[in-house]
Each structure stands twice: as structure tokens, then as C-alpha cells.
Enzyme design. Structure first.
Site, PDB file in Angstrom:
ATOM      1  N   ASP A  67      73.025 -16.220  49.107  1.00 37.40           N
ATOM      2  CA  ASP A  67      73.778 -16.320  47.866  1.00 37.40           C
ATOM      3  C   ASP A  67      72.896 -15.740  46.756  1.00 37.40           C
ATOM      4  O   ASP A  67      71.665 -15.692  46.884  1.00 37.40           O
ATOM      5  CB  ASP A  67      74.109 -17.794  47.597  1.00 37.40           C
ATOM      6  N   ASP A  69      73.395 -16.106  42.722  1.00 36.05           N
ATOM      7  CA  ASP A  69      73.151 -16.859  41.498  1.00 36.05           C
ATOM      8  C   ASP A  69      72.454 -18.184  41.772  1.00 36.05           C
ATOM      9  O   ASP A  69      72.941 -19.019  42.540  1.00 36.05           O
ATOM     10  CB  ASP A  69      74.471 -17.124  40.767  1.00 36.05           C
ATOM     11  N   ASP A  95      83.746 -12.544  22.706  1.00 36.40           N
ATOM     12  CA  ASP A  95      84.011 -12.562  24.142  1.00 36.40           C
ATOM     13  C   ASP A  95      82.787 -13.044  24.914  1.00 36.40           C
ATOM     14  O   ASP A  95      82.895 -13.788  25.890  1.00 36.40           O
ATOM     15  CB  ASP A  95      84.426 -11.170  24.630  1.00 36.40           C
ATOM     16  N   THR A 174      77.913 -12.769  47.444  1.00 35.61           N
ATOM     17  CA  THR A 174      78.103 -13.288  46.093  1.00 35.61           C
ATOM     18  C   THR A 174      79.494 -13.013  45.553  1.00 35.61           C
ATOM     19  O   THR A 174      80.150 -12.049  45.953  1.00 35.61           O
ATOM     20  CB  THR A 174      77.063 -12.666  45.141  1.00 35.61           C
ATOM     21  N   ALA A 175      79.908 -13.880  44.627  1.00 35.34           N
ATOM     22  CA  ALA A 175      81.184 -13.659  43.939  1.00 35.34           C
ATOM     23  C   ALA A 175      81.047 -12.611  42.843  1.00 35.34           C
ATOM     24  O   ALA A 175      82.052 -12.167  42.285  1.00 35.34           O
ATOM     25  CB  ALA A 175      81.683 -14.972  43.341  1.00 35.34           C
ATOM     26  N   LYS A 219      83.477 -16.420  51.192  1.00 29.55           N
ATOM     27  CA  LYS A 219      82.151 -15.980  51.606  1.00 29.55           C
ATOM     28  C   LYS A 219      81.964 -16.161  53.107  1.00 29.55           C
ATOM     29  O   LYS A 219      81.422 -15.288  53.797  1.00 29.55           O
ATOM     30  CB  LYS A 219      81.069 -16.757  50.859  1.00 29.55           C
ATOM     31  N   ASP A 242      72.399 -22.303  46.841  1.00 32.83           N
ATOM     32  CA  ASP A 242      72.117 -23.437  45.954  1.00 32.83           C
ATOM     33  C   ASP A 242      73.326 -24.332  45.757  1.00 32.83           C
ATOM     34  O   ASP A 242      73.210 -25.430  45.209  1.00 32.83           O
ATOM     35  CB  ASP A 242      71.686 -22.921  44.577  1.00 32.83           C
ATOM     36  N   ASN A 245      79.549 -25.273  47.026  1.00 37.65           N
ATOM     37  CA  ASN A 245      80.697 -24.397  47.290  1.00 37.65           C
ATOM     38  C   ASN A 245      80.453 -23.473  48.476  1.00 37.65           C
ATOM     39  O   ASN A 245      81.391 -22.925  49.047  1.00 37.65           O
ATOM     40  CB  ASN A 245      81.011 -23.565  46.046  1.00 37.65           C
TER      41      ASN A 245
END
Length: 314
Positions: A67, A69, A95, A174-175, A219, A242, A245
Site C-alpha cells: 500500500d 499512503d 478547492d 493504491t487508490a 485492491k 497501514d 481497509n
């Protein structure tokens, strides 16, 4: 002076008994040292038998999946990317503050809010819509140097390098947009990356996704598909994350690792006797699900601004 004679060391020749005592003491010390070494060797052999060397050198049916992040890098890669795009006038400050607030909420709550995720996704897609893929890739290289390179966890990087040294492939999962993920993977010398794919036509972003973000169960499906395509044996593979999810991804492999885990993943990992590694300097941070001291710098400015904005709205 004679009365003080007892203070003066007496020179006496060693008797047979004192020689024997000295030799016996020396022999006992040597034997004790050897016994201790024998015990250490036995324990090392037992540990080696219980926990074979990992990663296994030359096992080409094994790979590692990381992963991104807060596992490989402190903070959210998409936030750092957003900072870089904001610097280049891709969107307005309000934003960036909105996205920073969403990131702060995620870190404080310890879980993603579906509404926040949808808003962040839509904002990101609207920002890149109409831009060329090659342009974003080039900018991604610059943003990595500006914001991301110094936030790579040395400990996690060492784990990835151990797999590479063993001759295994190493993938980021990763997303984050695959373009960002590919830049980071290449800069770290990894094999490649699995990430969220934004639709493009003739090299230009349309503002839509191909499917859904690569998050949670997605994932695991991506890792399963890649393993099948690469001929990997998942029971011999490793995965690192980490976040709770990513339990579906971690559960796929024979060697799951919880890295800088959130509270839910830490509990799950302990229950299943998974290996844990925590590279954060402030262990207290793990209890509340926020970045540790080393990670706070990654989002501190944006988070503070977001909280201030929230207060003004109240």
C-alpha cells in the site's frame, strides 16, 4: 606505623590452594560462556526452523505488494499531488482547503467517509479533465521531488528493497491515480504499480474513471488478477499496509504485514499473529489514528487551514 600495617597490601606467594581456586574460577567462566553460546545457537536454530528466512532468495513465484499512503509514504499521495497542481494554478485555494478538510476528517475519524470520498474523487476528475495524460505524468515527476521524496518511510523502503534483492517483483497497490503511483514506483526502483485508472481518449482525460477507485476489496481483486497473470503463488507472497481497509488484500497472501497500523488493523493483526512494524516516532499517534510527528508535516499546513475554514463557517 606498625599499627597501620593492615592497610598495606601484603606480598604473599600464591599457594597451591589459591592457584587451584583461580584455575577453577577461570574454567567455570569459560564453561558458563560456552553454555550461554550453546543456548544462543540452539535458540537461533529453533527460530530459523520456526521462521524461515524471508524473503526467500530466488523464489520467482513470490512477490510483494505495498500500500502507498502511510505505508510507504507519510501522508496522502493525492493530497501532495494536489498541492503541486495548486501551485501550478490548476485549481483555486478553496478547492485545496476543502480537500485538506476531507483529509483531516479521515485522519481524525480513522475511516473514510463515503460522501467525502465521492466529493474528492469528483473534484480530482474535474481538475484533470481536458488535460493530456503526458502533461500530468511530467508534472508528477516534479511534484515527487517537491513534496513526496522526503516523505518515504526508510523502514518500509528497506523492506521493499529486501524483496528486490531476493529477486522478487515489488508492486505498489493504491487508490491513488495510477500515473502518480507509477512515478513513485519508478523512483523507488520498484517493479510497477496498481492504481486507480482515469479514462482518457487520444491521450486526454475525459473526467471519468474506468470502473471504481482501487480501494478496499478492489485492491484484493487487483492483486489476485496480477498474481494469476504473473504465475505467482499468493501463499508465498507478502503484502504490507497501514489500514484496516486493506485487510482483504493482506488476507490473500501468506505473509501479511501491518505497517504503521491504524487501531483496527493493529487489533486484527494481533489476533491473527500477523507481523507488525511501526516506523512512526510518536507511538501515541497510533491510538487516535492521526499521523505521527514525522507524518504531521505532510498535512499540517493544509489541515490547519482546513480547520480554520471550518471554524469560520460555524
Amino acid at each position: 606505623m606498625a599499627a597501620l600495617g593492615w592497610l598495606t597490601p601484603r606480598r604473599r606467594s600464591a599457594t597451591a590452594r589459591s592457584v587451584l581456586a583461580g584455575e577453577a574460577s577461570a574454567e567455570a567462566a569459560r564453561k558458563s560462556s560456552q553454555d550461554a553460546q550453546d543456548i544462543q545457537d540452539a535458540l537461533a536454530q529453533e527460530t530459523a526452523a520456526e521462521e524461515p528466512e524471508f524473503p526467500v532468495l530466488g523464489d520467482d513465484r513470490a512477490a510483494a505488494f505495498f500500500d502507498l499512503d502511510n505505508t510507504v509514504m507519510q501522508g496522502a499521495s493525492i493530497f501532495h499531488f494536489g498541492r503541486g497542481l495548486h501551485k501550478r494554478k490548476f485549481f483555486e485555494t478553496r478547492d485545496l482547503l476543502k480537500f485538506a478538510w476531507q483529509q483531516a476528517w479521515f485522519r481524525l475519524a480513522g475511516s473514510e467517509d463515503p460522501e467525502h470520498m465521492q466529493e474528492a474523487r469528483d473534484s480530482a476528475l474535474s481538475i484533470v479533465k481536458g488535460h493530456r495524460v503526458a502533461e500530468l505524468q511530467s508534472i508528477g515527476e516534479e511534484i515527487y521531488d517537491e513534496y513526496m521524496a522526503e516523505r518515504i518511510w526508510p523502514g518500509t523502503r528497506a523492506l521493499a528493497e529486501a524483496h528486490l534483492a531476493a529477486g522478487q517483483k515489488v508492486w505498489l497497490v493504491t487508490a491513488a491515480p495510477v500515473e502518480i503511483a507509477n512515478v513513485i514506483a519508478r523512483r523507488l526502483g520498484l517493479t510497477g504499480a496498481l492504481g486507480t485508472v482515469a479514462e482518457s481518449v487520444d491521450g486526454v482525460y475525459t473526467g471519468k474513471l474506468v470502473g471504481e477507485p482501487l480501494h478496499g476489496p478492489a485492491k484484493a481483486e487487483a492483486v489476485r488478477a496480477l498474481a494469476a497473470a504473473e504465475g505467482l503463488d499468493l501463499s508465498r507472497c507478502a503484502a504490507y499496509s497501514d489500514s484496516h481497509n486493506d485487510i482483504p488484500m493482506l488476507s490473500l497472501v501468506g505473509h501479511p504485514y501491518a505497517i504503521n497500523p491504524d487501531s483496527k488493523l493493529r487489533k486484527h493483526a494481533r489476533e491473527l499473529d500477523w507481523r507488525l512494524r511501526d516506523y512512526r516516532t510518536a507511538r501515541k499517534a497510533a491510538k487516535v489514528g492521526i499521523p505521527a510527528a514525522a507524518g504531521v508535516g505532510a498535512v499540517a499546513g493544509g489541515t490547519a487551514a482546513a480547520i480554520a475554514l471550518h471554524r469560520r463557517r460555524r
